[in-house]
Write a protein that holds these residues in place. Structure first.
Motif, PDB file in Angstrom:
ATOM      1  N   LEU A 161     -58.402  68.798 -18.556  1.00  0.00           N
ATOM      2  CA  LEU A 161     -58.659  68.081 -17.309  1.00  0.00           C
ATOM      3  C   LEU A 161     -59.595  68.846 -16.368  1.00  0.00           C
ATOM      4  O   LEU A 161     -59.804  68.422 -15.225  1.00  0.00           O
ATOM      5  N   ASN A 162     -60.127  69.988 -16.842  1.00  0.00           N
ATOM      6  CA  ASN A 162     -61.082  70.803 -16.067  1.00  0.00           C
ATOM      7  C   ASN A 162     -60.476  71.365 -14.782  1.00  0.00           C
ATOM      8  O   ASN A 162     -61.190  71.565 -13.786  1.00  0.00           O
ATOM      9  N   MET A 163     -59.176  71.632 -14.803  1.00  0.00           N
ATOM     10  CA  MET A 163     -58.521  72.162 -13.619  1.00  0.00           C
ATOM     11  C   MET A 163     -58.872  73.635 -13.361  1.00  0.00           C
ATOM     12  O   MET A 163     -58.562  74.163 -12.293  1.00  0.00           O
ATOM     13  N   PHE A 164     -59.521  74.293 -14.310  1.00  0.00           N
ATOM     14  CA  PHE A 164     -59.913  75.692 -14.131  1.00  0.00           C
ATOM     15  C   PHE A 164     -61.381  75.820 -13.730  1.00  0.00           C
ATOM     16  O   PHE A 164     -61.890  76.934 -13.617  1.00  0.00           O
ATOM     17  N   ASN A 165     -62.054  74.692 -13.535  1.00  0.00           N
ATOM     18  CA  ASN A 165     -63.450  74.703 -13.111  1.00  0.00           C
ATOM     19  C   ASN A 165     -63.522  74.749 -11.588  1.00  0.00           C
ATOM     20  O   ASN A 165     -62.934  73.916 -10.899  1.00  0.00           O
ATOM     21  N   ALA A 166     -64.241  75.738 -11.072  1.00  0.00           N
ATOM     22  CA  ALA A 166     -64.330  75.911  -9.627  1.00  0.00           C
ATOM     23  C   ALA A 166     -65.399  75.007  -9.021  1.00  0.00           C
ATOM     24  O   ALA A 166     -66.450  74.780  -9.620  1.00  0.00           O
ATOM     25  N   ASN A 167     -65.104  74.509  -7.846  1.00  0.00           N
ATOM     26  CA  ASN A 167     -66.067  73.729  -7.061  1.00  0.00           C
ATOM     27  C   ASN A 167     -66.836  74.709  -6.180  1.00  0.00           C
ATOM     28  O   ASN A 167     -66.313  75.227  -5.196  1.00  0.00           O
ATOM     29  N   VAL A 416     -52.324  79.706  -0.704  1.00  0.00           N
ATOM     30  CA  VAL A 416     -51.289  80.442  -1.440  1.00  0.00           C
ATOM     31  C   VAL A 416     -49.907  79.967  -1.044  1.00  0.00           C
ATOM     32  O   VAL A 416     -48.900  80.588  -1.400  1.00  0.00           O
ATOM     33  N   ASN A 417     -49.848  78.854  -0.294  1.00  0.00           N
ATOM     34  CA  ASN A 417     -48.565  78.171  -0.151  1.00  0.00           C
ATOM     35  C   ASN A 417     -48.155  77.543  -1.488  1.00  0.00           C
ATOM     36  O   ASN A 417     -46.991  77.214  -1.690  1.00  0.00           O
ATOM     37  N   PHE A 418     -49.096  77.439  -2.424  1.00  0.00           N
ATOM     38  CA  PHE A 418     -48.786  77.018  -3.804  1.00  0.00           C
ATOM     39  C   PHE A 418     -48.664  78.263  -4.678  1.00  0.00           C
ATOM     40  O   PHE A 418     -49.405  78.437  -5.653  1.00  0.00           O
ATOM     41  N   GLN A 419     -47.726  79.130  -4.333  1.00  0.00           N
ATOM     42  CA  GLN A 419     -47.594  80.392  -5.073  1.00  0.00           C
ATOM     43  C   GLN A 419     -47.132  80.188  -6.516  1.00  0.00           C
ATOM     44  O   GLN A 419     -47.504  80.957  -7.398  1.00  0.00           O
ATOM     45  N   ILE A 420     -46.310  79.193  -6.769  1.00  0.00           N
ATOM     46  CA  ILE A 420     -45.842  78.963  -8.144  1.00  0.00           C
ATOM     47  C   ILE A 420     -47.032  78.670  -9.043  1.00  0.00           C
ATOM     48  O   ILE A 420     -47.206  79.303 -10.097  1.00  0.00           O
ATOM     49  N   HIS A 431     -58.305  74.900  -4.882  1.00  0.00           N
ATOM     50  CA  HIS A 431     -58.415  73.498  -4.481  1.00  0.00           C
ATOM     51  C   HIS A 431     -57.772  72.550  -5.496  1.00  0.00           C
ATOM     52  O   HIS A 431     -57.653  71.352  -5.232  1.00  0.00           O
ATOM     53  N   ASN A 432     -57.333  73.094  -6.639  1.00  0.00           N
ATOM     54  CA  ASN A 432     -56.685  72.249  -7.649  1.00  0.00           C
ATOM     55  C   ASN A 432     -55.165  72.429  -7.714  1.00  0.00           C
ATOM     56  O   ASN A 432     -54.498  71.735  -8.484  1.00  0.00           O
ATOM     57  N   PHE A 433     -54.621  73.352  -6.923  1.00  0.00           N
ATOM     58  CA  PHE A 433     -53.183  73.624  -7.024  1.00  0.00           C
ATOM     59  C   PHE A 433     -52.337  72.382  -6.766  1.00  0.00           C
ATOM     60  O   PHE A 433     -51.364  72.114  -7.489  1.00  0.00           O
ATOM     61  N   HIS A 434     -52.673  71.621  -5.737  1.00  0.00           N
ATOM     62  CA  HIS A 434     -51.837  70.463  -5.398  1.00  0.00           C
ATOM     63  C   HIS A 434     -51.906  69.384  -6.479  1.00  0.00           C
ATOM     64  O   HIS A 434     -50.988  68.571  -6.608  1.00  0.00           O
ATOM     65  N   LYS A 435     -52.971  69.402  -7.275  1.00  0.00           N
ATOM     66  CA  LYS A 435     -53.103  68.413  -8.346  1.00  0.00           C
ATOM     67  C   LYS A 435     -52.187  68.731  -9.533  1.00  0.00           C
ATOM     68  O   LYS A 435     -51.685  67.826 -10.191  1.00  0.00           O
ATOM     69  N   VAL A 436     -51.987  70.009  -9.805  1.00  0.00           N
ATOM     70  CA  VAL A 436     -51.187  70.391 -10.980  1.00  0.00           C
ATOM     71  C   VAL A 436     -49.714  70.603 -10.632  1.00  0.00           C
ATOM     72  O   VAL A 436     -48.869  70.682 -11.531  1.00  0.00           O
ATOM     73  N   ALA A 437     -49.400  70.683  -9.325  1.00  0.00           N
ATOM     74  CA  ALA A 437     -48.016  70.947  -8.906  1.00  0.00           C
ATOM     75  C   ALA A 437     -47.013  69.946  -9.490  1.00  0.00           C
ATOM     76  O   ALA A 437     -45.931  70.361  -9.962  1.00  0.00           O
ATOM     77  N   PRO A 438     -47.288  68.633  -9.517  1.00  0.00           N
ATOM     78  CA  PRO A 438     -46.306  67.706 -10.096  1.00  0.00           C
ATOM     79  C   PRO A 438     -46.016  67.975 -11.574  1.00  0.00           C
ATOM     80  O   PRO A 438     -44.868  67.810 -12.027  1.00  0.00           O
ATOM     81  N   LEU A 439     -47.024  68.410 -12.326  1.00  0.00           N
ATOM     82  CA  LEU A 439     -46.813  68.708 -13.747  1.00  0.00           C
ATOM     83  C   LEU A 439     -45.951  69.951 -13.924  1.00  0.00           C
ATOM     84  O   LEU A 439     -45.093  70.009 -14.806  1.00  0.00           O
ATOM     85  N   VAL A 440     -46.191  70.950 -13.079  1.00  0.00           N
ATOM     86  CA  VAL A 440     -45.379  72.165 -13.139  1.00  0.00           C
ATOM     87  C   VAL A 440     -43.937  71.856 -12.752  1.00  0.00           C
ATOM     88  O   VAL A 440     -42.983  72.308 -13.397  1.00  0.00           O
ATOM     89  N   LYS A 441     -43.767  71.062 -11.712  1.00  0.00           N
ATOM     90  CA  LYS A 441     -42.420  70.686 -11.272  1.00  0.00           C
ATOM     91  C   LYS A 441     -41.686  69.921 -12.363  1.00  0.00           C
ATOM     92  O   LYS A 441     -40.482  70.137 -12.594  1.00  0.00           O
ATOM     93  N   SER A 442     -42.388  69.054 -13.073  1.00  0.00           N
ATOM     94  CA  SER A 442     -41.788  68.285 -14.166  1.00  0.00           C
ATOM     95  C   SER A 442     -41.327  69.205 -15.293  1.00  0.00           C
ATOM     96  O   SER A 442     -40.245  69.014 -15.862  1.00  0.00           O
ATOM     97  N   LEU A 443     -42.140  70.214 -15.614  1.00  0.00           N
ATOM     98  CA  LEU A 443     -41.753  71.151 -16.681  1.00  0.00           C
ATOM     99  C   LEU A 443     -40.542  71.976 -16.254  1.00  0.00           C
ATOM    100  O   LEU A 443     -39.662  72.267 -17.079  1.00  0.00           O
ATOM    101  N   CYS A 444     -40.472  72.326 -14.979  1.00  0.00           N
ATOM    102  CA  CYS A 444     -39.291  73.045 -14.471  1.00  0.00           C
ATOM    103  C   CYS A 444     -38.038  72.190 -14.641  1.00  0.00           C
ATOM    104  O   CYS A 444     -36.991  72.682 -15.085  1.00  0.00           O
ATOM    105  N   ALA A 445     -38.148  70.915 -14.273  1.00  0.00           N
ATOM    106  CA  ALA A 445     -36.998  70.011 -14.392  1.00  0.00           C
ATOM    107  C   ALA A 445     -36.567  69.864 -15.844  1.00  0.00           C
ATOM    108  O   ALA A 445     -35.366  69.828 -16.146  1.00  0.00           O
ATOM    109  N   LYS A 446     -37.515  69.781 -16.750  1.00  0.00           N
ATOM    110  CA  LYS A 446     -37.201  69.620 -18.172  1.00  0.00           C
ATOM    111  C   LYS A 446     -36.383  70.783 -18.694  1.00  0.00           C
ATOM    112  O   LYS A 446     -35.476  70.593 -19.524  1.00  0.00           O
TER     113      LYS A 446
END
Length: 484
Positions: A161-167, A416-420, A431-446
């Protein structure tokens, strides 16, 4: 027993922020004629794929785990076994980072800390000594293999998803914000003079610029923003040295240890700041049982409020100087000196030499509590333990927490309020942290792991509450183990 090594794919582990291609050593350890690699990193990496196959030894985890000493360090990366003992002193991220993972699987941490997936072969190939035996699992047996696989799959998804590409525009605007604030401070003092009210106001502007500079240099130290590593390295030196007056090498050696062993005592330098504070249950009880009392640690939460203004001007500056000067890091010294020259040229005509030094350290004192609270709000109140050899995902999720997402919170904390997310993916642009946070939270729940998110004021308060708790544990241990 031996087996035939097959050419590796593009999975990699050494990145350009940690490995400078201008290092005056070639992959074979011999000095280069000009101190520069003749081929590009990718050309070298792909060329290595065509080398003849060679036989490698097979090892069990039991054998590998014995090689965890300073003079004998083995790592496992993607089932390959590497002897990094001789390389450790030349590791740009510091030798301690490698020592912290000696005798362990380092696949996820190496992938997390290094942004370029091709450059690795230049450095890892000569260190390769074998592979895990076929019957051995990919990770040590105490780790949750299913969780490790799920996390690796998540990373592959984010890469797709190109989440590691910097703007580049995002970071250019951030740098522009800093330069505009500093220029505005100069224009104001030039136009209105250097009275007390003006000095207080420009100190505020410069403090904001310095704090935002801290967040930007944090990005420069982690990310591969530019396509060429020399530009990433130059920008990190510019922001850290010229805008902040600190050593980038000191920051690398200190900060990367925090990332690879977050809240692991005593490997994380962020939580091992004795004798000033005892952080975590282990330190507190250890000091109490041994009747160590530099002051009354029961009051350390109050001490934190008193010393937080001096973290940047004293602790950071001293650490930077002790890294640069004895080790003769001339480039870092030159960049740091340029910071002071810039201030003297800009504000010296209005305040003089002494007044400019006062202004510099006033700004650092004002910035310091901002940085201290923002950096500590996500760690001090979380799990702090001795080495448990957990998988990468669990270790970072348990040791960090997030602060609620909002425009102000993101700006005030430099995201860095998205420290996880930052700790799981240090090379991901913020600038991509808030986009991936739901996926990380889902993996934590799993997998039944906590995903902690707090309001900012509660996170700030938790720093003091945690320090007060640790102080109470110290007091209890101190009083129940009377001096013999």
């Amino acid at each position: 027993m031996e087996f035939e090594e097959k050419p590796e794919g593009s999975g990699s582990l050494v990145g350009e922020n940690q490995l400078d291609l201008g290092e005056k050593h070639q992959a074979n350890g011999k000095p280069g004629a000009s101190g520069k690699a003749k081929l590009s990193a990718r050309q070298e990496a792909y060329a290595k794929c065509d080398l003849p196959r060679k036989s490698l030894n097979r090892y069990t985890w039991q054998e590998i785990q014995r090689h965890n000493q300073k003079t004998d360090q083995w790592l496992v990366i993607n089932r390959k076994v590497y002897d990094v003992t001789g390389w450790a002193d030349r590791h740009p991220g510091g030798r301690q980072v490698l020592m912290h993972y000696a005798g362990e699987d380092a696949t996820d941490v190496f992938r997390a800390m290094h942004p370029d997936p091709d450059i690795v072969r230049l450095y890892l190939k000569p260190l390769l000594i074998g592979e895990l035996a076929p019957e051995e699992p990919n990770q040590e047996r105490n780790k949750n293999s299913r969780l490790v696989e799920d996390f690796q799959e998540l990373r592959r998804t984010l890469e797709t998803l190109n989440m590691f590409n910097a703007n580049l525009g995002f970071f250019f605007l951030h740098l522009a914000q800093i330069l505009i604030l500093e220029a505005l401070a100069w224009v104001i003092v030039w136009h209105f003079g250097s009275g007390w009210l003006i000095t207080i106001f420009i100190s505020f502007l410069l403090t904001v610029a310095q704090a935002q500079g801290s967040f930007l240099q944090h990005d420069m130290g982690h990310l591969s923003i530019f396509k060429k590593s020399k530009w990433n390295r130059l920008m990190h030196k510019f922001v850290m040295g010229h805008l902040k007056g600190l050593s980038s090498k000191w920051w690398n050696n200190w900060h990367f240890q925090h990332h690879v062993k977050t809240n692991i005592y005593p490997k994380d330098p962020d939580i091992d700041i004795r004798p000033l504070f005892v952080i975590g249950d282990l330190q507190a009880v250890e000091y109490g049982k041994n009747r160590i009392k530099f002051f009354d640690y029961e009051k350390q939460h109050l001490i934190f409020c008193l010393v937080s203004p001096f973290v940047t001007p004293v602790y950071f500056n001293l650490g930077s100087i002790l890294e640069m000067c004895p080790r003769r890091h001339w480039e870092d010294i030159a960049w740091a000196i340029s910071f002071y020259i810039r201030y003297f040229i800009t504000f010296g005509p209005f305040y003089g030499i002494f007044g400019t030094m006062v202004l510099i350290y006033l700004v650092k004192i004002l910035e310091s509590p901002w940085i201290a609270y923002v950096t500590q709000m996500s760690h001090i109140s979380m799990k702090i333990s001795k080495e448990e050899n957990r998988d990468w995902f669990s270790s970072q999720v348990l040791a960090t927490c997030n602060v609620e997402h909002s425009f102000f919170n993101d700006w005030f904390t430099g995201h860095v309020n998205f420290q996880i997310e930052h700790h799981l993916f240090p090379t991901m642009p913020r600038h991509n942290f808030h986009k991936v946070a739901p996926l990380v939270k889902s993996l934590c729940a799993k997998h039944g792991l906590p995903y902690v998110k707090k309001p900012m004021l509660k996170a700030f308060g938790d720093i003091l509450r945690a320090l007060k708790k640790y102080g109470a544990l110290w007091k209890e241990a101190y009083c129940t183990h009377p001096e013999i």
